[in-house]
Design a protein around this motif. Structure first.
Motif, mmCIF file in Angstrom:
data_model
loop_
_atom_site.group_PDB
_atom_site.id
_atom_site.type_symbol
_atom_site.label_atom_id
_atom_site.label_comp_id
_atom_site.label_asym_id
_atom_site.label_seq_id
_atom_site.Cartn_x
_atom_site.Cartn_y
_atom_site.Cartn_z
ATOM 1 N N VAL A 80 0.832 -1.199 0.000
ATOM 2 C CA VAL A 80 0.000 0.000 0.000
ATOM 3 C C VAL A 80 0.870 1.254 0.000
ATOM 4 N N ALA A 81 1.993 1.209 0.717
ATOM 5 C CA ALA A 81 2.887 2.368 0.766
ATOM 6 C C ALA A 81 3.602 2.593 -0.563
ATOM 7 N N ASN A 82 3.927 1.493 -1.255
ATOM 8 C CA ASN A 82 4.633 1.602 -2.540
ATOM 9 C C ASN A 82 4.015 0.620 -3.528
ATOM 10 N N PRO A 83 2.890 0.989 -4.142
ATOM 11 C CA PRO A 83 2.166 0.067 -5.028
ATOM 12 C C PRO A 83 2.977 -0.403 -6.228
ATOM 13 N N ARG A 84 4.064 0.290 -6.566
ATOM 14 C CA ARG A 84 4.853 -0.097 -7.727
ATOM 15 C C ARG A 84 5.744 -1.309 -7.438
ATOM 16 N N LEU A 85 5.921 -1.651 -6.174
ATOM 17 C CA LEU A 85 6.712 -2.825 -5.821
ATOM 18 C C LEU A 85 5.924 -4.105 -6.091
ATOM 19 N N THR A 86 6.611 -5.122 -6.584
ATOM 20 C CA THR A 86 6.047 -6.469 -6.644
ATOM 21 C C THR A 86 6.393 -7.139 -5.319
ATOM 22 N N VAL A 87 5.368 -7.534 -4.564
ATOM 23 C CA VAL A 87 5.584 -8.046 -3.210
ATOM 24 C C VAL A 87 5.265 -9.537 -3.147
ATOM 25 N N TRP A 88 6.253 -10.295 -2.684
ATOM 26 C CA TRP A 88 6.097 -11.731 -2.464
ATOM 27 C C TRP A 88 6.131 -11.997 -0.963
ATOM 28 N N GLN A 89 5.132 -12.685 -0.460
ATOM 29 C CA GLN A 89 5.086 -13.044 0.954
ATOM 30 C C GLN A 89 5.381 -14.533 1.097
ATOM 31 N N ILE A 90 6.323 -14.887 1.946
ATOM 32 C CA ILE A 90 6.714 -16.279 2.159
ATOM 33 C C ILE A 90 6.338 -16.689 3.584
ATOM 34 N N SER A 91 5.504 -17.716 3.721
ATOM 35 C CA SER A 91 5.104 -18.204 5.042
ATOM 36 C C SER A 91 5.063 -19.717 5.040
ATOM 37 N N GLY A 92 5.339 -20.304 6.192
ATOM 38 C CA GLY A 92 5.122 -21.727 6.376
ATOM 39 C C GLY A 92 3.695 -21.967 6.848
ATOM 40 N N ASP A 93 3.314 -23.242 6.986
ATOM 41 C CA ASP A 93 1.945 -23.538 7.409
ATOM 42 C C ASP A 93 1.693 -23.114 8.851
ATOM 43 N N GLY A 94 2.736 -23.108 9.686
ATOM 44 C CA GLY A 94 2.563 -22.639 11.052
ATOM 45 C C GLY A 94 2.513 -21.131 11.119
ATOM 46 N N ASP A 95 3.509 -20.479 10.555
ATOM 47 C CA ASP A 95 3.592 -19.023 10.542
ATOM 48 C C ASP A 95 2.382 -18.405 9.844
ATOM 49 N N GLY A 96 1.939 -19.021 8.744
ATOM 50 C CA GLY A 96 0.881 -18.425 7.935
ATOM 51 C C GLY A 96 -0.523 -18.726 8.404
ATOM 52 N N LEU A 97 -0.736 -19.900 9.012
ATOM 53 C CA LEU A 97 -2.107 -20.316 9.326
ATOM 54 C C LEU A 97 -2.406 -20.425 10.816
ATOM 55 N N ALA A 98 -1.380 -20.376 11.665
ATOM 56 C CA ALA A 98 -1.637 -20.426 13.113
ATOM 57 C C ALA A 98 -1.632 -18.992 13.640
ATOM 58 N N ILE A 99 -0.497 -18.520 14.117
ATOM 59 C CA ILE A 99 -0.433 -17.153 14.638
ATOM 60 C C ILE A 99 -0.734 -16.129 13.540
ATOM 61 N N GLY A 100 -0.463 -16.487 12.286
ATOM 62 C CA GLY A 100 -0.735 -15.555 11.185
ATOM 63 C C GLY A 100 -2.035 -15.810 10.458
ATOM 64 N N GLY A 101 -2.877 -16.702 10.991
ATOM 65 C CA GLY A 101 -4.103 -17.070 10.285
ATOM 66 C C GLY A 101 -5.052 -15.912 10.055
ATOM 67 N N ASN A 102 -5.176 -15.036 11.053
ATOM 68 C CA ASN A 102 -6.086 -13.899 10.916
ATOM 69 C C ASN A 102 -5.629 -12.969 9.803
ATOM 70 N N HIS A 103 -4.308 -12.728 9.732
ATOM 71 C CA HIS A 103 -3.783 -11.874 8.662
ATOM 72 C C HIS A 103 -3.977 -12.540 7.300
ATOM 73 N N PHE A 104 -3.825 -13.869 7.250
ATOM 74 C CA PHE A 104 -3.988 -14.602 5.992
ATOM 75 C C PHE A 104 -5.390 -14.411 5.418
ATOM 76 N N ILE A 105 -6.417 -14.600 6.257
ATOM 77 C CA ILE A 105 -7.781 -14.511 5.727
ATOM 78 C C ILE A 105 -8.129 -13.077 5.349
ATOM 79 N N HIS A 106 -7.643 -12.102 6.105
ATOM 80 C CA HIS A 106 -8.016 -10.717 5.786
ATOM 81 C C HIS A 106 -7.248 -10.183 4.587
ATOM 82 N N ALA A 107 -6.034 -10.654 4.361
ATOM 83 C CA ALA A 107 -5.322 -10.257 3.138
ATOM 84 C C ALA A 107 -6.078 -10.754 1.916
#
Length: 340
Positions: A80-107
């Motif tokens: 959002v701060a720099n829309p011209r950037l191509t952004v790749w997010q790397i997460s594991g199943d724990g990082d992305g779906l446990a503590i990060g699960g809320n961020h995953f669904i809202h993204a």
């Protein structure tokens, strides 16, 4: 347009266990970025915490190895701060779906223009072998010595339930398949989720053995492609047909148990662009010991307005209605006194 090679995106010496699926994926990511052709200084790779989250250290791009479960939040701010950037997010199943699960669904719900990579080995590897949100019921681990009594998340189900518009799947050891889904994710405008099936050779080796080598994929996987019939098998001898509200595997050009002979004309044709995700979700959930093949490739790819584009448009709309456009103009909108 500049031409790049995989070497242009490489940096450092990866510190993963020999045979870890992260090595295979990293190599495919380097190659995919070279084929996509975006300059390294126009790319940001954002991760959280975990074995796979070390990946930004091995990319000759901008990158951040951030905090546990917050990769999607920080990647969102970056985009959002720099829309011209191509952004790749790397997460594991724990990082992305446990503590990060809320961020995953809202993204996904917001449809932020991120390429979200979920490296799924069904285990917490960095912290030495606890079960994760994708570990199957009954899985024995250091944190479930008698077998977990929980049912796992299925990433596609979460993505679709959060109104996600892009979901693809590949196997880490299948370089061509992985490169194809990464390129498709980049081409998609909005949030894209790529689930990468990989083994943790130390704590959960063999979890994806059915599709981890080429011979296994020929027997146990189906490569889905928009506009193409859903056929699979070593000689493409099997197909998927719709029966009622479900799917059924049939053998082509041969009498089946129901007494019918099916041809290629009876086979479903994959529609990744269909707004209704009913059949796409059925494809994505196949292959869990149900007699169906594991679906690989781009399963869903639907256009929709993106969060970052809408925010930019909103800002421009409000700015156009204001009587001022700079700080100096803002000061001049009120009474002005000249002091002599």
């Amino acid at each position: 347009m500049s031409t790049y090679t995989a070497q242009d995106f490489k940096k450092g010496q990866p510190r993963w266990c020999p045979g870890c699926g992260d090595h295979f994926f990293l190599s495919s990511l380097h190659k995919a970025m070279a084929e996509i052709g975006v300059a390294p200084n126009d790319i940001a790779v954002i991760s959280g915490i975990g074995c796979s989250s070390r990946l930004p250290h091995y990319m000759a791009t901008y990158g951040m190895n951030t905090i546990h479960g917050r990769a999607a939040a920080i990647a969102t701010g970056c985009k959002v701060a720099n829309p011209r950037l191509t952004v790749w997010q790397i997460s594991g199943d724990g990082d992305g779906l446990a503590i990060g699960g809320n961020h995953f669904i809202h993204a996904n719900r917001r449809n932020i223009d991120l390429n979200m990579i979920l490296l799924n080995n069904r285990i917490y590897g960095l912290t030495k072998g606890q079960y994760s949100p994708t570990s199957p019921r009954g899985f024995v681990s250091k944190s479930s010595p008698y077998g977990t009594v929980e049912d796992p998340f299925r990433p596609a189900e979460l993505c679709f339930g959060a109104r996600g518009h892009f979901f693809a799947r590949a196997v880490a050891t299948d370089a061509p398949g992985t490169i194809d889904v990464l390129k498709a994710a980049y081409a998609h405008k909005g949030s894209s989720v790529c689930e990468i099936l990989q083994n943790c050779v130390i704590f959960n080796n063999g979890t994806h053995d059915g599709v981890y080598d080429k011979a296994g994929r020929e027997k146990n996987a189906i490569y889905v492609e928009h506009g193409k019939p859903l056929v699979f098998g070593e000689n493409k001898e099997f197909g998927l047909i719709q029966v009622g509200f479900g799917l059924k595997v049939v053998e082509l050009n041969k009498e089946n148990e129901d007494g019918k002979t099916y041809t290629i004309d009876d086979v479903l044709v994959h529609d990744a662009h269909c707004e209704d995700n009913t059949l796409q979700l059925k494809l994505a959930l196949m292959g869990n010991g149900d007699g169906f093949p594991v679906a690989l490739g781009v399963i869903r790819d639907v256009e929709a307005p993106t969060y970052n584009d809408c925010v930019e448009a909103q800002i421009e709309e409000i700015k156009a209605k204001k009587p001022y456009h700079t700080f100096a103009e803002l000061l001049e909108t009120n009474d002005i006194w000249e002091v002599k």
